[in-house]
Design a protein around this motif. Structure first.
Motif, short mmCIF file in Angstrom:
data_model
loop_
_atom_site.label_atom_id
_atom_site.label_comp_id
_atom_site.label_asym_id
_atom_site.label_seq_id
_atom_site.Cartn_x
_atom_site.Cartn_y
_atom_site.Cartn_z
N ARG A 18 6.41 8.91 74.74
CA ARG A 18 5.22 9.31 75.50
C ARG A 18 5.23 10.83 75.55
NH1 ARG A 18 6.00 4.20 75.43
NH2 ARG A 18 4.83 2.81 76.78
N GLY A 19 4.06 11.44 75.53
CA GLY A 19 3.97 12.89 75.65
C GLY A 19 4.29 13.65 74.37
N VAL A 20 4.00 13.08 73.20
CA VAL A 20 4.26 13.76 71.93
C VAL A 20 3.27 14.91 71.79
CG1 VAL A 20 4.22 13.50 69.40
CG2 VAL A 20 5.13 11.66 70.84
N GLU A 21 3.78 16.13 71.65
CA GLU A 21 2.92 17.32 71.55
C GLU A 21 2.54 17.64 70.12
OE1 GLU A 21 4.72 20.61 73.57
OE2 GLU A 21 4.80 19.55 75.47
N GLU A 22 3.32 17.20 69.17
CA GLU A 22 3.08 17.49 67.75
C GLU A 22 1.77 16.84 67.29
OE1 GLU A 22 2.92 18.67 64.16
OE2 GLU A 22 4.61 19.38 65.36
N PRO A 23 0.80 17.62 66.78
CA PRO A 23 -0.48 17.03 66.35
C PRO A 23 -0.34 16.11 65.13
CG PRO A 23 -0.44 19.38 65.88
CD PRO A 23 0.81 19.08 66.64
N HIS A 24 0.68 16.34 64.31
CA HIS A 24 0.94 15.51 63.13
C HIS A 24 2.39 15.04 63.19
CE1 HIS A 24 -2.90 16.69 61.49
NE2 HIS A 24 -2.60 17.94 61.78
N PRO A 25 2.67 14.05 64.08
CA PRO A 25 4.06 13.64 64.27
C PRO A 25 4.68 13.02 63.03
CG PRO A 25 2.57 12.16 65.42
CD PRO A 25 1.74 13.28 64.90
N ARG A 26 6.01 13.07 62.99
CA ARG A 26 6.78 12.48 61.89
C ARG A 26 7.10 11.04 62.24
NH1 ARG A 26 10.62 17.58 62.38
NH2 ARG A 26 10.13 16.98 64.51
N LEU A 27 6.83 10.15 61.30
CA LEU A 27 7.08 8.72 61.47
C LEU A 27 8.27 8.33 60.60
CD1 LEU A 27 3.35 7.58 61.18
CD2 LEU A 27 4.61 8.22 63.24
N SER A 28 9.13 7.47 61.13
CA SER A 28 10.34 7.07 60.40
C SER A 28 10.63 5.60 60.64
CB SER A 28 11.55 7.89 60.87
OG SER A 28 11.32 9.27 60.73
N TRP A 29 11.40 5.01 59.73
CA TRP A 29 11.85 3.63 59.87
C TRP A 29 13.14 3.45 59.09
CZ3 TRP A 29 7.55 5.36 57.39
CH2 TRP A 29 7.52 5.26 56.00
N ARG A 30 13.85 2.37 59.41
CA ARG A 30 15.06 2.00 58.68
C ARG A 30 14.74 0.80 57.81
NH1 ARG A 30 16.92 1.06 63.60
NH2 ARG A 30 17.78 -0.90 62.94
N LEU A 31 15.58 0.56 56.83
CA LEU A 31 15.43 -0.61 55.98
C LEU A 31 16.51 -1.62 56.35
CD1 LEU A 31 14.81 1.22 52.60
CD2 LEU A 31 13.12 0.31 54.20
N SER A 32 16.12 -2.88 56.42
CA SER A 32 17.04 -3.94 56.81
C SER A 32 17.04 -5.02 55.74
CB SER A 32 16.61 -4.53 58.15
OG SER A 32 17.47 -5.58 58.52
N GLY A 33 18.19 -5.67 55.63
CA GLY A 33 18.32 -6.76 54.66
C GLY A 33 18.66 -6.22 53.30
N GLY A 34 18.50 -7.06 52.33
CA GLY A 34 18.71 -6.62 50.96
C GLY A 34 20.13 -6.82 50.48
N ILE A 35 20.28 -6.56 49.23
CA ILE A 35 21.57 -6.65 48.57
C ILE A 35 21.88 -5.29 47.97
CG2 ILE A 35 21.42 -9.12 48.08
CD1 ILE A 35 20.37 -8.39 45.30
N ASN A 36 23.06 -5.12 47.44
CA ASN A 36 23.40 -3.84 46.81
C ASN A 36 22.36 -3.47 45.76
OD1 ASN A 36 25.66 -3.58 48.35
ND2 ASN A 36 27.06 -4.37 46.80
#
Length: 147
Positions: A18-36
């Motif tokens: 809440r209260g993000v001041e950045e007009p173009h915020p950075r979005l991120s995520w992690r990857l789950s699952g998968g194999i080598n």
């Protein structure tokens, strides 16, 4: 379904801030699952003013379209400006090395804050200045309660 999926969505490195001041915020995520060897090769982000718009895939504020990139951190929101105090909702989906799309992630949100420039004319709220050094201009109130 691909062998990996996006989880742990964050905006400006925070979970549902809440209260993000950045007009173009950075979005991120992690990857789950998968194999080598499983990896993300593309992503798509969509942002809306209500979670229901994401479910209906209608009235989106911004849709990045498919972006051919393995990025999953610090992806800039480049949609229309978000008004101060407004909450927006977003999701991401990814494609794996076999060009198979994941489903949409769970919905995350961020609330835009008041920009720093809005505080330029602000003044501190304080008790009036002392009339004489070491003396207050009015006595402090004393609150009591009998039990």
């Amino acid at each position: 379904m691909p062998s990996i999926r996006p989880v742990g969505l964050r905006t400006e490195y925070l979970i549902e801030p809440r209260g993000v001041e950045e007009p173009h915020p950075r979005l991120s995520w992690r990857l789950s699952g998968g194999i080598n060897g499983a990896r993300q090769t593309a992503y798509q982000i969509r942002v809306a003013d209500a979670p229901s718009a994401l479910k209906k895939d209608a009235a989106l504020r911004w849709d990045s379209g498919r972006q051919e990139a393995g990025l999953s951190a610090s992806v800039r929101y480049t949609g229309p400006a978000v008004a101060a105090g407004q909450t927006v909702y977003w999701q991401v989906r990814i494609w794996d090395e076999h060009d198979v799309a994941s489903g949409w992630s769970t919905t995350a949100l961020w609330q835009h804050g008041i920009p720093a420039s809005a505080w330029d004319d602000a003044a501190w709220i304080a008790f009036p200045s002392p009339k004489d050094e070491g003396q207050l201009s009015a006595p402090a109130a004393q609150l009591t309660h009998a039990f």
